[in-house]
Write a protein that holds these residues in place. Structure first.
Motif, PDB file in Angstrom:
ATOM      1  N   PRO A 139     -39.762  24.273 -36.202  1.00 47.79           N
ATOM      2  CA  PRO A 139     -40.736  24.651 -35.168  1.00 47.79           C
ATOM      3  C   PRO A 139     -40.878  26.163 -35.008  1.00 47.79           C
ATOM      4  O   PRO A 139     -41.946  26.661 -34.672  1.00 47.79           O
ATOM      5  CB  PRO A 139     -40.182  24.019 -33.886  1.00 47.79           C
ATOM      6  N   GLY A 144     -43.691  29.109 -33.871  1.00 48.71           N
ATOM      7  CA  GLY A 144     -43.097  30.247 -33.174  1.00 48.71           C
ATOM      8  C   GLY A 144     -42.259  29.848 -31.972  1.00 48.71           C
ATOM      9  O   GLY A 144     -42.073  30.630 -31.057  1.00 48.71           O
ATOM     10  N   THR A 145     -41.740  28.626 -31.976  1.00 51.06           N
ATOM     11  CA  THR A 145     -40.883  28.190 -30.871  1.00 51.06           C
ATOM     12  C   THR A 145     -39.632  29.068 -30.784  1.00 51.06           C
ATOM     13  O   THR A 145     -38.971  29.304 -31.785  1.00 51.06           O
ATOM     14  CB  THR A 145     -40.439  26.726 -31.100  1.00 51.06           C
ATOM     15  N   THR A 148     -33.918  31.338 -29.993  1.00 46.15           N
ATOM     16  CA  THR A 148     -32.714  31.659 -29.217  1.00 46.15           C
ATOM     17  C   THR A 148     -32.374  30.476 -28.327  1.00 46.15           C
ATOM     18  O   THR A 148     -31.239  30.026 -28.256  1.00 46.15           O
ATOM     19  CB  THR A 148     -32.958  32.886 -28.321  1.00 46.15           C
ATOM     20  N   LEU A 149     -33.384  29.974 -27.647  1.00 45.76           N
ATOM     21  CA  LEU A 149     -33.160  28.887 -26.703  1.00 45.76           C
ATOM     22  C   LEU A 149     -32.857  27.584 -27.431  1.00 45.76           C
ATOM     23  O   LEU A 149     -31.938  26.853 -27.067  1.00 45.76           O
ATOM     24  CB  LEU A 149     -34.385  28.736 -25.796  1.00 45.76           C
ATOM     25  N   SER A 150     -33.617  27.291 -28.497  1.00 45.19           N
ATOM     26  CA  SER A 150     -33.418  25.992 -29.142  1.00 45.19           C
ATOM     27  C   SER A 150     -32.091  25.927 -29.905  1.00 45.19           C
ATOM     28  O   SER A 150     -31.421  24.901 -29.890  1.00 45.19           O
ATOM     29  CB  SER A 150     -34.595  25.657 -30.061  1.00 45.19           C
ATOM     30  N   LEU A 152     -29.403  27.455 -29.102  1.00 45.62           N
ATOM     31  CA  LEU A 152     -28.364  27.334 -28.067  1.00 45.62           C
ATOM     32  C   LEU A 152     -28.229  25.877 -27.615  1.00 45.62           C
ATOM     33  O   LEU A 152     -27.132  25.335 -27.514  1.00 45.62           O
ATOM     34  CB  LEU A 152     -28.728  28.227 -26.874  1.00 45.62           C
ATOM     35  N   MET A 153     -29.363  25.232 -27.372  1.00 45.63           N
ATOM     36  CA  MET A 153     -29.350  23.838 -26.924  1.00 45.63           C
ATOM     37  C   MET A 153     -28.664  22.941 -27.961  1.00 45.63           C
ATOM     38  O   MET A 153     -27.899  22.046 -27.626  1.00 45.63           O
ATOM     39  CB  MET A 153     -30.773  23.308 -26.741  1.00 45.63           C
ATOM     40  N   LEU A 154     -28.968  23.201 -29.227  1.00 51.23           N
ATOM     41  CA  LEU A 154     -28.463  22.311 -30.269  1.00 51.23           C
ATOM     42  C   LEU A 154     -26.955  22.453 -30.466  1.00 51.23           C
ATOM     43  O   LEU A 154     -26.317  21.562 -31.030  1.00 51.23           O
ATOM     44  CB  LEU A 154     -29.224  22.554 -31.575  1.00 51.23           C
ATOM     45  N   TYR A 282     -19.821  31.844 -31.335  1.00 51.17           N
ATOM     46  CA  TYR A 282     -20.304  32.857 -30.394  1.00 51.17           C
ATOM     47  C   TYR A 282     -19.709  34.217 -30.729  1.00 51.17           C
ATOM     48  O   TYR A 282     -20.403  35.243 -30.703  1.00 51.17           O
ATOM     49  CB  TYR A 282     -19.967  32.445 -28.961  1.00 51.17           C
ATOM     50  N   ILE A 285     -21.557  36.039 -33.401  1.00 45.77           N
ATOM     51  CA  ILE A 285     -22.756  36.784 -33.020  1.00 45.77           C
ATOM     52  C   ILE A 285     -22.384  38.219 -32.683  1.00 45.77           C
ATOM     53  O   ILE A 285     -23.012  39.184 -33.125  1.00 45.77           O
ATOM     54  CB  ILE A 285     -23.427  36.122 -31.807  1.00 45.77           C
TER      55      ILE A 285
END
Lengths: 359, 508, 310
Positions: A139, A144-145, A148-150, A152-154, A282, A285
């Motif tokens: 996506p 352009g989804t 960063t957010l997706s 993290l969720m996964l 983490y 990163i």
């Protein structure tokens, strides 16, 4: 008299940048010492213990290296994505999926000889992490989804998936109800150096760093990654295949994190277990970022970071909480982050005599 | 006439950015009730000066007096308190907000509750007073650029500003819309506002100004009354010598049609038709100028030719070959070059050095690569040659191009685009933001390409340049070609009308 | 399951959702100002230990609550200074804050492990309302902090959507340059809401140590801070949806736990995955509709602002 602060973008020479960082670490340690002193501890004793624990003995150094391996591999993965300005903060989940896929091979085909088993686990680990990274990458590439957010969720999904396996269908029936799988067959153990826990994953890491360095600097593909990272529009304008490269790079990024996971299960734990990573993904990163995405830098920073972790454990032996090390780690990060500012900006003070409006 | 009071006085203002002196000891006085034009080339320091007055930049030294009182403009907020409001070139609007929300936000009103109804009423009052029509409930992303500009003006008036600064406001307007804007500005001046207008267009100055301050290279050249000067005098002050663009027309009898667009339809980013079945052709050795207010399909035209945008319908032919479905890469190989309007970020990669930028389109060729690897030393060599040939000033072959000046950036970009002797060259606003000297060298480059036999598409907002360089001018409005004219058979007025949508029958 | 079992589960759901709700409300305020703070977990932990130690030393849970808010807010200001003034990477700075907070709380809290709190927040039924059938036991037989969370949701919603400072906050988060030009103090707005975000995260942590547990344990937040970060996206930066979301997250936790007790092991992990998967799905769907203008979060999120940037 009134003084105002104006910032100016400047180009600071590389050597001075390094000096700033070292200064930042020193300042953080000084402040940490002051804090520990105020709280009634002897900072020197704690620092000595931590340093000694991480680097002062053969056991300490090997433990530090053991921790360096997953940090380094995952950070290399993160750095590839960051190069293309893909803010993949899903290394933790990708690492877990690497653990899962490699463990699946080891548990499903226990009879394989090592020369088939290990390459198969290697591939599975990379595939697991890589495919998991493709979930947010598709996506991102097409619509352009926000990755960063997706990503993290996964991470949570991946961790829950592994928890499901080790609490559920894969649980070792002889494991006293601990959330662990049975131990792998010996063919699935990564060879270690001598009788230490340092395994061949270290060699993977260094080799991969070298390859990445060469690819980014000297190849067409590396050039494309850098162009896309700097400006997607320019890349499209030059006829580069941006979508394909986003997918490829995210896959590679996830695959390296997955490899870190494979190295953990195959080299260290020899089984899949709940909470197999204490947040390596983490930390990766932070390591990638502190090294300015330079592969050699990543090796060095990952080693130092691992030293902090191991040093933290050794503080426990003098009856203190390992959290002292975690806290110091945080403080060092704050100072290095702050020092970053001075490598990019110069502060200019503008003195002005002035009356406040409305006076 | 009565003696007008001085509303703004800026004394000995200096400002440097890193190593660039943007303003050097600048002093100006602006009276209430006048339209004061700041005239100068791009990079003369007009915008910097006005950003200082509106509180966006802090000057290194100098003093500012508003209505005779010394003030310290440390932020836009302080400037607004002093009655100073600026309409920036890039609008400062929140796209996801409504018109009313944009106007009301940041208002000094201390009431906690947000009373939208009362706010909208007030906005309507102000908009009627100045004849600025807007729909307060529409979202910014829904309305046109012209309407957005009205929102900006209303916002400043609503906040009670009596000193208005407008930075190049007509760049996004048709000549006729610009006329409407000038009407509003005159109205404001009549009500006692001080209006500061930044521009580099001499015609506008002559039409609307009361007083003119000319800036050059960060310093004031002089302040004059409009009655005392003419265009020639002003342009002399502006550039420091008498210059007019040399005419580029060399009639080398354009040859056969190289590029043909046949009823091409293209969507813009929002999925709306930006080109509605247009047909045009460019011939060998011809410059085809594209006139039109920005946003009427020019960008999509350039992109559909370069292959960056898909044609929904119609065909694009290059030397008779249908290239409609070909990728950007294939089109580059077939000799289509493109100088995009966004030079840094699209045409060039800001964070990479000049060598890496010069091979952006050719790094895959055998000259610069072997297998998967790049030939680093070959790239360096070729770059050196191009830098010399195109007279590009570079301090360091390894520092990022984002530190280069606008003129050098554009030369770098053009050097790369023409070095392969393309058949078709698409240029979007190639001289935007450049000073006269750089502009001339860019135009010279284009003319040279034309002489060589290249078919050039020249998109510009500068009607003078279009008239001087083009063999034919196609006027775009609302994604359609309003007509194709020969510059010698038309005038700016007619083109202006067509830019607003009046159609010309018959094609040149 | 009979109806009383359902009310018990629902009531437990609210309790489980409350700490996440506080933290998510805070993160909403922070992100609305254009600042992403991934340090929620760290701020909650420091809030929890600060609140607990204060309550132990003073005997007042209310003083503990205030101290937790101050501690969380102060933590957030570290992130604020780095992210706003020094323009550091918000992702990295937030991660560092979580690391620091985890360490600091463990260090400070060591002596409080095993200490019991004399006066924790206790359940108080609200007169009349508590006797409502079904609603009473579910909503109105909780401790004071739960009621505070009930109040905070509409208050913050109203603040964001119906007040001038709220409009200014949104403007800063969407387009700081436009906000600045309109006379809004961008720095002050960002710092204030980063601080408030931290204070609410601290409150969330304090709920665990002063009401939920009530005791101090190292790492007692157990990932709730991260869930709060996820919840903000799930809720599309809206306090009302955050209320709903936190009870869904909390409820799945409770349900999973109940099923585990009943020996139904498997689905609980999948249940817990659902909100995250749903969030990803929402993110993807909201961006895949191309022709329509879609809002997916504050426009300047993670991008530092500096006025004199050219």
């Amino acid at each position: 008299m009134k003084t105002r602060i104006v910032l100016e973008k400047v180009c600071v020479p590389k050597r001075r940048q390094l000096a700033y960082r070292i200064l930042a670490v020193v300042l953080a340690l000084v402040l940490g010492a002051a804090f520990l002193g105020v709280m009634g501890f002897s900072p020197m004793a704690i620092y000595r213990k931590m340093f000694g624990g991480a680097f002062g003995s053969k056991y300490g150094i090997t433990e530090t290296i053991v921790k360096t391996i997953p940090l380094m591999l995952a950070a290399l993965g993160v750095s590839v994505a960051f190069r293309m300005k893909l803010w993949n903060i899903g290394a933790e989940g990708q690492l877990y999926m690497g653990c899962f896929a490699a463990s699946w091979v080891a548990l499903r085909f226990p009879g394989l000889p090592a020369y088939v088993m290990l390459p198969a686990m290697f591939m599975a680990g990379m595939l697991g992490g890589g495919l998991w990274a493709l979930v947010p990458a598709v996506p991102r590439a097409l619509f352009g989804t926000n990755e960063t957010l997706s990503t993290l969720m996964l991470n949570y999904v991946a961790i829950l998936w592994v928890d499901y396996l080790v609490f559920g269908p894969w649980k070792d029936p002889k494991g006293f109800n601990f959330p662990i799988t049975p131990e792998f067959s010996e063919a699935a153990f990564l060879p270690a150096f001598g009788n230490s826990r340092v395994h061949i994953g270290l060699v993977f890491g260094v080799l991969i760093a070298a390859v990445l360095y060469i690819v980014l600097k000297y190849t067409k593909w590396g050039y494309e990654i850098r162009v896309i990272g700097e400006s997607r529009e320019a890349a499209e304008y030059a006829g580069m295949k941006v979508i394909k490269n986003i997918l490829l790079v995210m896959f590679l990024s996830g695959a390296l994190a997955g490899l870190a996971g494979m190295a953990e299960v195959s080299g260290i734990t020899h089984r899949l277990q709940s909470g197999i990573s204490p947040g390596y993904g983490y930390s990766a990163i932070i390591i990638a970022w502190l090294s300015r995405l330079n592969p050699w830098g990543i090796i060095v920073v990952a080693f130092l970071f691992a030293g902090l972790l191991v040093g933290g454990y050794s503080v426990q032996t003098i009856g203190l909480s390992a959290s002292i090390a975690t806290m110091l780690q945080g403080m060092i990060l704050f100072f290095v982050l702050a020092s970053e500012f001075f490598t990019e900006y110069r502060i200019k003070l503008v003195r002005r005599e002035g009356v406040k409006n409305g006076e | 006439m009565f003696v007008l009071k001085v509303a703004v006085e800026m004394k000995n203002i200096s400002k440097t950015f890193a190593d660039v002196v943007a303003n050097n000891d600048v002093s100006i006085k602006v009276k209430a009730g006048e339209i004061h034009v700041l005239l100068g080339e791009n990079g003369a320091g007009k915008s910097t000066l006005m950003n200082i007055l509106s509180g966006f930049y802090t000057p290194d030294s100098g003093e500012i007096f508003i209505h005779g009182k010394k003030v310290e403009l440390t932020s836009p907020r302080e400037a607004l308190k002093c009655g100073i409001g600026m309409i920036h070139q890039h609008f400062k609007l929140v796209n996801s907000f409504t018109v009313a929300e944009n106007i009301i936000m940041g208002n000094g009103n201390s009431a906690l509750r947000l009373d939208m109804k009362a706010g909208i009423e007030e906005i309507k009052k102000v908009s009627q007073e100045y004849g600025l029509q807007v729909d307060p409930k529409a979202y910014i992303w829904q309305i046109s650029v012209g309407e957005q500009q009205r929102v900006e003006i209303l916002k400043v008036l609503y906040k009670g500003a009596d000193i208005l600064i407008l930075d190049e406001p007509t760049a996004v307007l048709t000549p006729q819309e610009a006329e409407g804007l000038f009407e509003t500005l005159r109205k404001m001046a009549k009500k006692g506002c001080a209006v500061l207008l930044i521009t580099h267009k001499l015609d506008e100055v002559m039409e609307v100004a009361d007083t003119i301050t000319v800036l050059r290279k960060g310093s004031v050249v002089g302040t004059v009354n409009k009655a005392d000067v003419d265009k020639r005098k002003l342009s002399e002050m502006m550039v420091g010598r008498e210059t007019f663009l040399r005419t580029g027309k060399i009639d080398n009898h354009p040859g056969e049609e190289l590029l043909t667009l046949d009823r091409v339809t293209v969507l813009n980013d929002k999925g709306i038709k930006a080109l509605k079945g247009i047909s045009i052709g460019i011939r060998r050795g011809e410059i085809l100028g594209i006139a039109g207010v920005a946003g009427n399909g020019q960008k999509e035209l350039a992109e559909v030719i370069a292959g960056l945008r898909k044609a929904e319908d119609g065909r694009i032919l290059l030397r008779g070959e249908n290239i409609t479905g070909l990728s950007v890469f294939d089109r580059i190989n077939r000799g289509i070059s493109y100088v995009p309007e966004d030079r840094l970020g699209k045409g060039l990669v800001p964070g990479m050095n000049i060598q890496e930028n010069l091979v952006l389109k050719k790094y895959r060729s055998a000259a610069f690569s072997r297998g998967a690897f790049l030939k680093i030393s070959k790239i360096r060599e070729a770059s050196r040659e191009m830098i010399e040939k195109f007279d590009i000033q570079v301090s360091d072959m390894y520092s990022p191009v984002k530190f280069m000046s606008g003129g050098n950036l554009q030369k770098t970009l053009l050097a790369r685009e023409v070095s392969d002797t393309p058949d078709v060259l698409v240029t979007s606003y190639p001289v935007r933001g450049l000073d006269i000297k750089a502009m001339e060298s860019i135009y010279d480059l284009l003319i040279e390409q034309k002489r060589r036999g290249c078919a050039i598409l020249f998109i510009s907002e500068d009607l003078d340049a279009l008239f001087q360089l083009s063999d034919r001018i196609a006027v775009f409005y609302g994604g359609q070609v309003m007509g194709v004219l020969r510059p010698e058979q038309t005038d700016i007025n007619e083109v202006g009308l067509m830019m607003m949508g009046s159609k010309k029958t018959g094609v040149a | 399951m009979n109806s009383s079992a359902i009310t018990v589960i629902l009531s437990a759901t609210i309790i489980a959702g409350t700490p996440i709700l506080f933290a998510a409300l805070g993160e909403i305020l922070t992100e609305r100002a254009g600042v992403l703070n991934l340090g929620v977990e760290g701020m909650m932990l420091v809030g929890a230990v600060a609140g607990f130690s204060t309550a132990v030393l003073t005997g007042s849970p209310w003083l503990g609550l205030i101290s937790a808010m101050l501690a969380g807010g102060t933590m957030a200001l570290i992130h604020g200074f780095l992210a706003i003034s020094l323009r550091s990477s918000q992702v990295v700075s937030g991660l560092a804050l979580t690391i620091f907070g985890t360490g600091l709380s463990g260090f400070l809290g060591k002596r409080y492990i095993g200490v019991s709190l004399k006066a924790p927040f206790v359940k108080i039924g609200i007169p009349l309302l508590k006797d409502l059938p079904f609603l009473g036991p579910v909503f109105f037989r909780h401790d004071a902090m739960v009621y505070i969370s009930f109040l905070l949701v509409p208050v913050i919603w109203y603040y964001i959507n119906r007040t001038r400072p709220g409009l200014n906050l949104k403007a800063v988060g969407e387009n700081p340059s436009a906000a600045d030009a309109a006379g809004i103090n961008v720095f002050r707005t960002q710092y204030l809401h980063v601080f408030l975000g931290g204070a609410l995260a601290g409150l969330g942590g304090a709920y665990l140590s002063l009401a939920y547990a009530p005791s101090w344990l190292e790492n007692m937040t157990a990932g709730r801070g991260w869930i709060a970060v996820a919840l903000v996206i799930f809720a599309a930066w809206d306090p009302l949806k955050a209320l709903l979301g936190s009870y869904i997250f909390g409820g799945l936790d409770i349900l999973g736990f109940r099923l585990q007790v009943l020996g139904v092991m498997v689905p609980s992990f999948f249940l817990k995955m659902l909100p995250y998967l749903f969030t990803v799905l929402v993110l993807v769907i909201s961006t895949s509709r191309r022709s329509k203008y879609v809002w997916s979060g504050p426009g300047s999120l993670t991008k530092p602002y500096y006025r004199e940037d050219r």
